[in-house]
Write an enzyme that holds these catalytic residues in place. Structure first.
Site, PDB file in Angstrom:
ATOM      1  CD  GLU A 187      -2.754  -1.393   2.428  1.00  0.00           C
ATOM      2  OE1 GLU A 187      -2.636  -0.568   3.348  1.00  0.00           O
ATOM      3  OE2 GLU A 187      -3.571  -2.322   2.463  1.00  0.00           O
ATOM      4  CG  ASN A 230      -0.062  -7.051  -1.586  1.00  0.00           C
ATOM      5  OD1 ASN A 230      -0.678  -7.672  -2.448  1.00  0.00           O
ATOM      6  ND2 ASN A 230      -0.523  -6.929  -0.338  1.00  0.00           N
ATOM      7  CG  HIS A 266      -9.490  -6.613   0.888  1.00  0.00           C
ATOM      8  ND1 HIS A 266      -9.688  -7.751   1.641  1.00  0.00           N
ATOM      9  CD2 HIS A 266      -8.177  -6.281   1.032  1.00  0.00           C
ATOM     10  CE1 HIS A 266      -8.545  -8.086   2.226  1.00  0.00           C
ATOM     11  NE2 HIS A 266      -7.614  -7.223   1.876  1.00  0.00           N
ATOM     12  CD  GLU A 295      -4.146  -8.432   1.787  1.00  0.00           C
ATOM     13  OE1 GLU A 295      -5.054  -7.763   2.307  1.00  0.00           O
ATOM     14  OE2 GLU A 295      -2.950  -8.131   1.898  1.00  0.00           O
ATOM     15  CG  ASP A 297     -12.216  -9.987   2.019  1.00  0.00           C
ATOM     16  OD1 ASP A 297     -12.173  -9.019   1.235  1.00  0.00           O
ATOM     17  OD2 ASP A 297     -11.819  -9.915   3.196  1.00  0.00           O
TER      18      ASP A 297
HETATM   19  C1  XIL Z   1      -6.045  -6.743   8.351  1.00  0.00           C
HETATM   20  C2  XIL Z   1      -6.268  -7.945   9.246  1.00  0.00           C
HETATM   21  O1  XIL Z   1      -7.120  -8.845   8.580  1.00  0.00           O
HETATM   22  C3  XIL Z   1      -6.840  -7.545  10.580  1.00  0.00           C
HETATM   23  O2  XIL Z   1      -6.828  -8.650  11.466  1.00  0.00           O
HETATM   24  C4  XIL Z   1      -6.046  -6.390  11.193  1.00  0.00           C
HETATM   25  O3  XIL Z   1      -6.704  -5.963  12.366  1.00  0.00           O
HETATM   26  C5  XIL Z   1      -5.899  -5.254  10.214  1.00  0.00           C
HETATM   27  O4  XIL Z   1      -5.312  -5.728   9.009  1.00  0.00           O
HETATM   28  N1  XIL Z   1      -4.841  -5.052   3.675  1.00  0.00           N
HETATM   29  C6  XIL Z   1      -3.761  -5.747   4.165  1.00  0.00           C
HETATM   30  C7  XIL Z   1      -3.936  -6.625   5.336  1.00  0.00           C
HETATM   31  O5  XIL Z   1      -2.674  -5.719   3.571  1.00  0.00           O
HETATM   32  O6  XIL Z   1      -2.773  -6.721   6.099  1.00  0.00           O
HETATM   33  C8  XIL Z   1      -5.098  -6.187   6.193  1.00  0.00           C
HETATM   34  O7  XIL Z   1      -5.298  -7.153   7.216  1.00  0.00           O
HETATM   35  C9  XIL Z   1      -6.346  -6.017   5.354  1.00  0.00           C
HETATM   36  C10 XIL Z   1      -6.134  -4.977   4.279  1.00  0.00           C
END
Ligand code: XIL
Length: 386
Positions: A187, A230, A266, A295, A297
């Site tokens: 990020e 990423n 996400h 990641e 979802d």
């Molecule tokens: C999130 C986790 O899922 C949580 O448990 C934590 O409290 C906050 O971070 N992008 C990312 C991840 O790169 O590391 C994040 O994970 C979600 C968004």
């Protein structure tokens, strides 16, 4: 091999056909043996074909985040990975890649300036090895989840540089040869495609040159790990992914050991599926980089009764299917990870008010249509690549 192929193809066809059945009409009530879509889902099965990792094509890994740390600490359950036997069983059976959800972030690995704590990360890497899984390391240079001693410390630029170099060298070195892919940076751009020079301590204090340094230090510590940029919101071709495209070209031209570009994915049913995903991954692939979905979802507005409708579950399954299919369609995209596999431990309800049901299994591990969509998409790809 021929007879086995025949059997698997038959199974794939059966599962695909089941997926295409209209689910909306009158779904049977979900119970221990039936999913929310009414389809029979044995609560526990040892059958090999019943696993995502088995359905996947050779050389393609299907991964999940490993729940622990972060938001879990504020929930009324014990640490999922170390305490929930059923969770660990499904984790081992279904997935061929694991990503520590929080356990390799700075605040966990490096709680004090002169102290590292590898206990949680070690357990995950050991577990992965015992179960024939690869590990995605997450993450080395980020603006979030850094320890207070770092964010609030008063360091000279030279000290900060040394702190980052020491961290990367120590952490990557410790797991050298045991990590498939590292999210070296996470990020680093904002939505407009500008480097986050305000909230990212490294970029703010040390300037953009620190990105190349981080990759070089990581590569030196583990020459075999694939090193990634990423981010979220870079599924499509847009200002942010354009910024990554330019940065990638620059880093490669400078001989920096950059190996991959990955998108978190996400997603939400409140927005259309990012239709440009495949096209975007492909342009990074054309640069010679590996790509990955890291990641995924798919969250949704949860109805008042707490249960998603059949239509929502169907749409969610379609998002997962499209996300996975986009990755499978790009040659160098050989790693696809979902951010948790059960709603029981999902970060979504904690971070997005009113939204939830974002993973492929319910709280009690009942498989949703999204699970079956992943399975049949993997299986079809495996068959096609035959
Ligand atoms: C999130 C986790 O899922 C949580 O448990 C934590 O409290 C906050 O971070 N992008 C990312 C991840 O790169 O590391 C994040 O994970 C979600 C968004």
């Amino acid at each position: 091999m021929q007879p086995i192929r025949f059997v698997t193809a038959t199974l794939a066809t059966a599962a695909t056909a089941a997926l295409l059945l209209p689910l909306g009409a009158a779904p049977a009530a979900a119970d221990r043996h039936h999913g929310p879509d009414g389809r029979h889902t044995p609560p526990h099965s040892n059958a090999k074909f019943d696993r995502l990792r088995w359905a996947a094509p050779e050389d393609f890994v299907i991964g999940t985040a490993v729940a622990g740390g972060g938001h879990h600490l504020e929930q009324d359950y014990p640490d999922p990975f170390t305490s929930d036997g059923r969770y660990r069983r499904v984790l081992a059976q279904q997935f061929s890649s694991v990503s520590p959800e929080n356990q390799m972030k700075w605040e966990y690995l490096h709680p004090e300036r002169d102290r590292y704590d590898f206990a949680m990360a070690d357990r995950i890497v050991d577990f992965a090895e015992r179960n024939g899984q690869v590990v995605r390391g997450h993450t080395l240079l980020w603006h979030s989840q850094n320890p207070a001693w770092l964010e609030e410390g008063d360091f000279t630029d030279a000290e900060l540089r040394e702190i980052l170099r020491d961290h990367i060298t120590t952490v990557v070195g410790r797991y050298s040869g045991r990590i498939h892919q590292w999210d070296v940076t996470n990020e680093i751009f904002d939505e407009a495609g500008n480097l986050r020079t305000e909230d990212n301590i490294w970029l703010r204090e040390l300037g953009p040159g620190v990105i190349a340094d981080a990759f070089r230090w990581a590569h030196e510590a583990d020459p075999h790990a694939e090193l990634f940029l990423n981010d979220y919101g870079v599924e499509e071709v847009n200002a942010k992914s354009d910024a990554y495209y330019e940065l990638s070209q620059q880093l490669l031209a400078d001989g920096v050991p950059l190996h991959g570009f990955s998108t978190q994915a996400h997603l939400s049913l409140n927005y259309p599926f990012p239709a440009g995903l495949e096209e975007n991954l492909r342009r990074f692939d054309d640069l010679g980089l590996a790509t990955a979905v890291t990641e995924m979802d798919v969250r949704m507005n949860v109805p008042e009764n707490g249960r998603p409708t059949a239509a929502q579950l169907r749409e969610q399954a379609d998002y997962y299917r499209q996300g996975l299919a986009a990755c499978l369609a790009v040659e160098g995209c050989d790693s696809f990870t979902i951010w948790g596999f059960t709603d029981k431990y999902s970060w979504v309800p904690v971070f997005f008010e009113g939204e939830g049901s974002a993973t492929v299994m319910t709280d009690d591990y009942t498989r949703k249509p999204a699970y079956h969509a992943l399975w049949s998409t993997l299986k079809r790809a495996e068959y096609d690549r035959g």
